[in-house]
Design an enzyme around this catalytic site. Structure first.
Site, mmCIF file in Angstrom:
data_model
loop_
_atom_site.group_PDB
_atom_site.id
_atom_site.type_symbol
_atom_site.label_atom_id
_atom_site.label_comp_id
_atom_site.label_asym_id
_atom_site.label_seq_id
_atom_site.Cartn_x
_atom_site.Cartn_y
_atom_site.Cartn_z
ATOM 1 N N CYS A 42 139.607 110.186 78.125
ATOM 2 C CA CYS A 42 140.856 109.880 77.427
ATOM 3 C C CYS A 42 141.210 108.408 77.648
ATOM 4 C CB CYS A 42 141.979 110.784 77.952
ATOM 5 S SG CYS A 42 143.556 110.530 77.083
ATOM 6 N N ASP A 44 144.003 107.329 78.360
ATOM 7 C CA ASP A 44 145.106 107.294 79.327
ATOM 8 C C ASP A 44 144.807 106.335 80.487
ATOM 9 O OD1 ASP A 44 146.865 108.103 81.579
ATOM 10 O OD2 ASP A 44 147.475 109.698 80.214
ATOM 11 N N ARG A 46 145.820 106.259 83.360
ATOM 12 C CA ARG A 46 145.767 106.848 84.709
ATOM 13 C C ARG A 46 144.415 107.476 85.029
ATOM 14 N NH1 ARG A 46 150.774 110.601 83.443
ATOM 15 N NH2 ARG A 46 149.476 110.741 81.564
ATOM 16 N N HIS A 98 142.028 115.538 81.146
ATOM 17 C CA HIS A 98 142.899 115.411 82.331
ATOM 18 C C HIS A 98 144.214 116.144 82.090
ATOM 19 C CE1 HIS A 98 145.818 112.397 80.709
ATOM 20 N NE2 HIS A 98 144.839 112.215 79.854
ATOM 21 N N CYS A 101 147.907 115.387 79.866
ATOM 22 C CA CYS A 101 147.417 114.533 78.779
ATOM 23 C C CYS A 101 148.465 114.473 77.661
ATOM 24 C CB CYS A 101 146.094 115.093 78.235
ATOM 25 S SG CYS A 101 145.398 114.085 76.906
HETATM 26 ZN ZN LIG Z 1 145.021 112.026 77.805
#
Ligand SMILES: [Zn+2]
Length: 214
Positions: A42, A44, A46, A98, A101
Site C-alpha cells: 500500500c 500508506d 506507515r 495492512h 488501511c
Molecule cells: Zn493502505
C-alpha cells in the site's frame, strides 16, 4: 517552510553511514540489480517496505498503490510484474496489506470520494464476494480487519491468474506468491496465504501456452 531540507540532510548522513561500513556500498550496485523479491504494498506512509523487512537497497523491487491492489488492466502494475518476473527473475512476490488501511476503510463506506471510487470498487467486489462472512462480525473493527486480510488474499489470487505468472511457473517453477498483512500498531508482519508455483486456485483462469513459447 523548509521542513523538506531535513530529508536532504538525512540523506547525506545516511549515505556516509553506508560508506563508513563498506566503501563500495553504492558503487557495487551501479550497473546491475538482482532482487529476489517483488513487493506490492500500500502507498500508506506507515508501511515502509524496506524498513519493516530489514532489507537493503538492491533487495526489493517495489510497487505501491492505494490498498495494494492487483488489477489486470493496470498497465503500470502489470509492467512492473512482467519486468520483475521476466527480466529480473524474482523468486518471490509479496503482496502486503495492512490493518487500518484507509483505502479499505473508504471502500467499506458509502461515501463518494470522486475518481478514487473507480479504484476502490475492486475492494467493494471483495466485500461482496465475502459478504456472508464479513457480516457475521458484529464488531465493525473486526470486520474491517478481516476485509483487509481478504483483500490481500484476493490480490494474491489475482496475481496468480495473470498469464505472466503462469508462464513463468511453467518455464522456471517460480515465483512463489505470498500474501502478508502488516500491523501498524505492533510493527509485525503475519503470513496470510501462499501460492506455490503451479497451484492456481481456480482452473478457469489457467492459460495454455504453445510449447515453443516456453
Ligand atoms: Zn493502505
Amino acid at each position: 517552510m523548509n521542513e523538506y531540507r531535513k530529508l536532504l540532510l538525512a540523506n547525506k548522513a545516511w549515505a556516509q553511514e553506508k560508506l563508513d561500513l563498506r566503501p563500495d556500498y553504492f558503487i557495487r550496485m551501479k550497473d546491475v540489480q538482482s532482487p529476489a523479491y517483488l513487493w506490492i504494498g500500500c502507498s500508506d506512509s506507515r508501511v515502509p517496505a524496506e524498513d519493516i523487512t530489514g532489507t537493503e537497497p538492491g533487495e526489493l523491487f517495489v510497487h505501491r498503490n492505494v490498498a495494494n491492489l492487483v488489477i489486470h488492466t493496470d498497465i503500470n502494475l502489470m509492467s512492473v510484474v512482467e519486468y520483475a518476473i521476466d527480466a529480473l527473475g524474482v523468486r518471490h512476490v509479496i503482496i502486503c496489506g495492512h490493518y487500518n488501511c484507509g483505502g479499505v476503510k473508504a471502500a467499506m463506506s458509502r461515501q463518494s470520494f470522486g475518481l478514487i471510487n473507480k479504484w476502490l470498487r475492486h475492494i467493494k467486489d471483495v466485500y461482496r464476494n465475502y459478504a456472508r462472512e464479513l457480516e457475521s462480525f458484529t464488531d465493525p473493527e473486526a470486520r474491517f480487519r478481516r476485509l483487509v486480510e481478504l483483500n490481500t488474499i484476493e490480490q494474491v489470487r489475482n496475481l496468480a491468474e495473470t498469464s505472466i505468472v503462469q508462464k513463468s511457473w511453467l518455464k522456471r517453477r517460480s515465483p512463489w506468491l505470498h500474501g502478508w498483512v502488516y500491523d501498524i500498531r505492533t510493527g509485525l508482519l503475519q503470513e496470510l496465504t501462499l501460492i506455490r508455483p503451479g497451484d492456481l486456485p481456480d482452473d478457469i483462469y489457467r492459460y495454455e501456452f504453445p510449447p515453443e513459447s516456453l
